[in-house]
Design a protein around this motif. Structure first.
Motif, PDB file in Angstrom:
ATOM      1  N   GLU A 146      10.291  -6.614   1.406  1.00 56.35           N
ATOM      2  CA  GLU A 146      10.250  -5.153   1.398  1.00 56.35           C
ATOM      3  C   GLU A 146       9.186  -4.647   0.425  1.00 56.35           C
ATOM      4  OE1 GLU A 146      13.264  -1.520   0.134  1.00 56.35           O
ATOM      5  OE2 GLU A 146      14.130  -3.362   0.966  1.00 56.35           O
ATOM      6  N   LEU A 147       9.055  -5.325  -0.707  1.00 53.48           N
ATOM      7  CA  LEU A 147       8.014  -4.932  -1.668  1.00 53.48           C
ATOM      8  C   LEU A 147       6.637  -5.029  -1.026  1.00 53.48           C
ATOM      9  CD1 LEU A 147       7.657  -5.879  -5.370  1.00 53.48           C
ATOM     10  CD2 LEU A 147       5.807  -6.447  -3.815  1.00 53.48           C
ATOM     11  N   LEU A 148       6.360  -6.139  -0.319  1.00 55.82           N
ATOM     12  CA  LEU A 148       5.056  -6.296   0.317  1.00 55.82           C
ATOM     13  C   LEU A 148       4.849  -5.225   1.388  1.00 55.82           C
ATOM     14  CD1 LEU A 148       4.904 -10.188   0.673  1.00 55.82           C
ATOM     15  CD2 LEU A 148       3.764  -8.761  -1.030  1.00 55.82           C
ATOM     16  N   ALA A 149       5.908  -4.889   2.112  1.00 56.86           N
ATOM     17  CA  ALA A 149       5.791  -3.858   3.140  1.00 56.86           C
ATOM     18  C   ALA A 149       5.420  -2.510   2.533  1.00 56.86           C
ATOM     19  CB  ALA A 149       7.096  -3.760   3.929  1.00 56.86           C
ATOM     20  N   HIS A 150       5.859  -2.251   1.321  1.00 55.67           N
ATOM     21  CA  HIS A 150       5.551  -0.981   0.665  1.00 55.67           C
ATOM     22  C   HIS A 150       4.052  -0.800   0.419  1.00 55.67           C
ATOM     23  CE1 HIS A 150       9.198   1.266  -0.167  1.00 55.67           C
ATOM     24  NE2 HIS A 150       9.825   0.143  -0.494  1.00 55.67           N
ATOM     25  N   TYR A 151       3.304  -1.904   0.355  1.00 54.30           N
ATOM     26  CA  TYR A 151       1.855  -1.772   0.175  1.00 54.30           C
ATOM     27  C   TYR A 151       1.210  -1.028   1.347  1.00 54.30           C
ATOM     28  CZ  TYR A 151       1.349  -4.584  -4.045  1.00 54.30           C
ATOM     29  OH  TYR A 151       1.397  -5.036  -5.339  1.00 54.30           O
ATOM     30  N   ASN A 152       1.850  -1.070   2.496  1.00 52.91           N
ATOM     31  CA  ASN A 152       1.317  -0.335   3.646  1.00 52.91           C
ATOM     32  C   ASN A 152       1.497   1.171   3.503  1.00 52.91           C
ATOM     33  OD1 ASN A 152       0.179  -2.415   5.113  1.00 52.91           O
ATOM     34  ND2 ASN A 152       2.100  -2.927   6.145  1.00 52.91           N
ATOM     35  N   ASP A 153       2.198   1.605   2.453  1.00 55.29           N
ATOM     36  CA  ASP A 153       2.308   3.034   2.149  1.00 55.29           C
ATOM     37  C   ASP A 153       1.236   3.490   1.159  1.00 55.29           C
ATOM     38  OD1 ASP A 153       4.598   3.293   3.743  1.00 55.29           O
ATOM     39  OD2 ASP A 153       5.914   2.678   2.105  1.00 55.29           O
ATOM     40  N   ILE A 154       0.394   2.548   0.707  1.00 50.76           N
ATOM     41  CA  ILE A 154      -0.576   2.818  -0.350  1.00 50.76           C
ATOM     42  C   ILE A 154      -1.989   2.795   0.219  1.00 50.76           C
ATOM     43  CG2 ILE A 154      -1.436   2.052  -2.602  1.00 50.76           C
ATOM     44  CD1 ILE A 154       1.520   2.921  -2.567  1.00 50.76           C
ATOM     45  N   ASP A 155      -2.807   3.774  -0.132  1.00 49.63           N
ATOM     46  CA  ASP A 155      -4.222   3.772   0.247  1.00 49.63           C
ATOM     47  C   ASP A 155      -5.069   2.983  -0.746  1.00 49.63           C
ATOM     48  OD1 ASP A 155      -4.306   5.714   2.590  1.00 49.63           O
ATOM     49  OD2 ASP A 155      -3.340   6.964   1.074  1.00 49.63           O
ATOM     50  N   ILE A 156      -4.844   3.238  -2.035  1.00 48.89           N
ATOM     51  CA  ILE A 156      -5.662   2.631  -3.088  1.00 48.89           C
ATOM     52  C   ILE A 156      -4.738   2.094  -4.173  1.00 48.89           C
ATOM     53  CG2 ILE A 156      -7.453   3.016  -4.825  1.00 48.89           C
ATOM     54  CD1 ILE A 156      -8.490   5.326  -3.096  1.00 48.89           C
ATOM     55  N   ALA A 157      -4.831   0.783  -4.426  1.00 49.48           N
ATOM     56  CA  ALA A 157      -4.024   0.173  -5.481  1.00 49.48           C
ATOM     57  C   ALA A 157      -4.748   0.285  -6.820  1.00 49.48           C
ATOM     58  CB  ALA A 157      -3.733  -1.287  -5.160  1.00 49.48           C
ATOM     59  N   LEU A 158      -4.020   0.621  -7.868  1.00 51.32           N
ATOM     60  CA  LEU A 158      -4.554   0.758  -9.222  1.00 51.32           C
ATOM     61  C   LEU A 158      -4.091  -0.420 -10.073  1.00 51.32           C
ATOM     62  CD1 LEU A 158      -3.787   4.552  -9.795  1.00 51.32           C
ATOM     63  CD2 LEU A 158      -5.893   3.524  -8.903  1.00 51.32           C
ATOM     64  N   ASP A 159      -4.923  -0.831 -10.997  1.00 60.80           N
ATOM     65  CA  ASP A 159      -4.569  -1.927 -11.899  1.00 60.80           C
ATOM     66  C   ASP A 159      -4.519  -1.388 -13.322  1.00 60.80           C
ATOM     67  OD1 ASP A 159      -3.813  -4.572 -11.973  1.00 60.80           O
ATOM     68  OD2 ASP A 159      -5.795  -5.303 -12.496  1.00 60.80           O
ATOM     69  N   PRO A 160      -3.486  -1.716 -14.080  1.00 59.88           N
ATOM     70  CA  PRO A 160      -3.364  -1.206 -15.454  1.00 59.88           C
ATOM     71  C   PRO A 160      -4.244  -1.989 -16.431  1.00 59.88           C
ATOM     72  CG  PRO A 160      -1.478  -2.571 -14.932  1.00 59.88           C
ATOM     73  CD  PRO A 160      -2.318  -2.521 -13.689  1.00 59.88           C
ATOM     74  N   PHE A 161      -4.215  -1.581 -17.655  1.00 57.02           N
ATOM     75  CA  PHE A 161      -5.006  -2.239 -18.711  1.00 57.02           C
ATOM     76  C   PHE A 161      -4.273  -2.029 -20.046  1.00 57.02           C
ATOM     77  CE2 PHE A 161      -6.494   2.090 -17.965  1.00 57.02           C
ATOM     78  CZ  PHE A 161      -6.468   2.652 -19.221  1.00 57.02           C
ATOM     79  N   PRO A 162      -4.458  -2.857 -21.071  1.00 61.77           N
ATOM     80  CA  PRO A 162      -5.433  -3.943 -21.149  1.00 61.77           C
ATOM     81  C   PRO A 162      -5.010  -5.211 -20.430  1.00 61.77           C
ATOM     82  CG  PRO A 162      -4.175  -3.882 -23.176  1.00 61.77           C
ATOM     83  CD  PRO A 162      -3.737  -2.688 -22.356  1.00 61.77           C
ATOM     84  N   PHE A 163      -3.743  -5.298 -20.022  1.00 59.66           N
ATOM     85  CA  PHE A 163      -3.272  -6.514 -19.324  1.00 59.66           C
ATOM     86  C   PHE A 163      -3.697  -6.409 -17.868  1.00 59.66           C
ATOM     87  CE2 PHE A 163      -0.720  -9.726 -17.587  1.00 59.66           C
ATOM     88  CZ  PHE A 163      -0.124 -10.466 -18.589  1.00 59.66           C
TER      89      PHE A 163
END
Length: 493
Positions: free
Chosen positions: A476-493
């Motif tokens: 279900e988590l992977l399926a939720h990516y289909n609801d996202i246009d652009i994935a963001l990555d946090p920082f500094p990690f």
């Protein structure tokens, strides 16, 4: 000690229990189990022997047996808080957290000042997705027992998971202060620094070297002799140490590479700390020439087994993260030792680790000063990700039908600090009508959701523009990516 014990001689019985407990405490589980079983042959309902045999079963990952044995002990001695506490730990091992909480609460009804039961209650509550209740349990444990290093460490974990990094650093520091030999807490402190926005590479490297000096150097053999024969024609023995031979990022990153190994050139040995196996575990097992389950083994026993197996190249797949076995590597049981995947953040900081498998993006040449290992850079990435077989197909962009952009980040909330929130708020402000979806287990808790909504509100982002989603099964988590246009990555990690 004779193989037969008579229950009429209580002094001998007590002495046998004491002997078994001494073996148990020293990690000699087979010796302890043999004595417990002889005691039960003489007195089948002895609560001490049943309880402690159940603890050994739990330590070996046999939690169903542990529950059965400890319940028998409780039937024989229902007023024992220790038995109820141990029952809770066995239920935790089975993922039965409601039953675990009930067992620990029963232990505390019988003994309100039982610090270990408060600590274990905190673990179970955390798994239930009740972080504030877990924090309260850990705080009570250290209040009752200020030198309780394990509870300080767990308090640090809970604080880190809530993004309270300053407080987490203090808790880990206290754990190391009261028990300077507590390598796990010291590793957790190192790991926490990667999330902290004020940490820099120089500090992190210095802390890794301190960990090496405090925990690893003393374990290095004075003289190193390996019996591996340098014969060109023989197969190389490759050993891997991990507790993540399962449905876990490490499994997805490593398995396909190992399955592709030339079995005529390599013998693969897996030293598995896996408690609950799954289909990925079975694929690792099938890829291995030799599989050794090391649940409950002390580090020195694991190292001895590796040395006896004449492993040529030994690979660590946990680093300073959960399930770390770096103190096995500190004993240098193999002539060549390598770090690869699994908490692949940075150097281990260890003199005993020879190589670090990475690539030019993860470990650029200018960063070599921050590694104690020699970096081996693979040309196209240091791992080969294999999606799970239930991963959904990629859909078209949601924005096509919604007429607005949806940003998303499914990293745990520890990585989403105030600096990240400030930047992402600017992004939402600039992109009219856009929304942000954050998904992490911590968002199961209403208080955590409210905390993050308030931090975004400080930058003018209304809660109505945020979707804060909690835990769901991996598919279900992977399926939720289909609801996202652009994935963001946090920082500094």
């Amino acid at each position: 000690m004779s193989d037969k014990i008579t229950i009429t001689n209580r002094k001998a019985f007590t002495a046998a229990i004491d002997e078994a407990v001494a073996h148990h405490s020293a990690g000699r589980l087979q010796e302890a189990e043999a004595i417990y079983r002889r005691l039960l042959a003489a007195e089948p309902n002895n609560p001490d022997a049943l309880n402690l045999l159940g603890v050994i079963a739990h330590q070996g990952g046999k939690n169903e047996l542990a529950v059965e044995l400890i319940k028998k002990a409780i039937t024989a001695s229902s007023s024992s808080p220790g038995c109820h506490n141990n029952l809770g730990m066995a239920h935790q091992g089975l993922g039965e957290f409601d039953l675990a909480v009930a067992a620990h609460r029963r232990a505390l009804e019988l003994k309100p000042g039982f610090a270990a039961a408060h600590n274990n209650l905190g673990i179970a509550l955390g798994e239930q997705g009740k972080p504030d209740d877990a924090l309260a349990a850990y705080r009570r444990a250290v209040e009752l027992k200020p030198d309780y290093a394990e509870a300080h460490n767990n308090l640090g974990n809970a604080l880190k998971d809530q993004g309270k990094l300053d407080d987490a650093v203090v808790a880990y520091g206290k754990a190391v202060e009261v028990n300077p030999g507590f390598a796990e807490a010291h590793s957790n402190l190192l790991y926490c620094l990667y999330f902290h926005p004020s940490s820099d590479r120089e500090l992190i490297f210095a802390m890794h070297r301190k960990w090496n000096a405090q925990h690893a150097e003393r374990l290095a053999p004075k003289a190193i002799f390996h019996t591996n024969r340098p014969i060109v024609e023989r197969r190389i023995r490759l050993g891997l140490v991990s507790y993540n031979f399962r449905r876990h990022p490490v499994g997805y990153l490593a398995l396909s590479s190992l399955e592709a190994l030339d079995r005529n050139a390599y013998e693969l040995y897996c030293y598995a700390d896996v408690v609950q196996s799954d289909d990925i575990t079975e694929r690792f097992r099938a890829a291995a020439h030799t599989w050794r389950t090391i649940n409950g083994w002390r580090d020195e026993h694991v190292a001895a087994s590796i040395r006896d197996d004449c492993i040529d190249i030994l690979v660590d797949m946990s680093g300073h993260g959960a399930g770390s076995r770096l103190l096995v590597f500190a004993r240098k049981p193999a002539p060549v030792q390598v770090k690869w995947v699994g908490c692949q953040v940075n150097t281990t900081g260890m003199d005993a680790m020879d190589y670090f498998i990475s690539d030019s993006v993860e470990s650029p040449p200018e960063d070599e000063q921050w590694y104690t290992e020699e970096i081996v850079r693979l040309p196209d990435g240091y791992a080969c990700y294999e999606p799970p077989n239930y991963a959904p197909a990629v859909s078209q962009l949601p924005a096509v039908s919604r007429s607005h952009i949806t940003f998303g980040c499914f990293n745990n909330t520890t990585k989403i600090n105030r600096g990240v929130i400030a930047l992402w708020s600017r992004l939402l402000d600039r992109v009219a009508g856009s929304r942000l979806v954050l998904k992490a287990t911590q968002f199961n808790d209403a208080a955590v959701r409210a905390h993050y909504q308030a931090m975004f509100a400080e930058h003018g982002i209304a809660p109505s523009r945020l979707d804060l989603l909690g835990h769901s099964p991996h598919a279900e988590l992977l399926a939720h990516y289909n609801d996202i246009d652009i994935a963001l990555d946090p920082f500094p990690f």
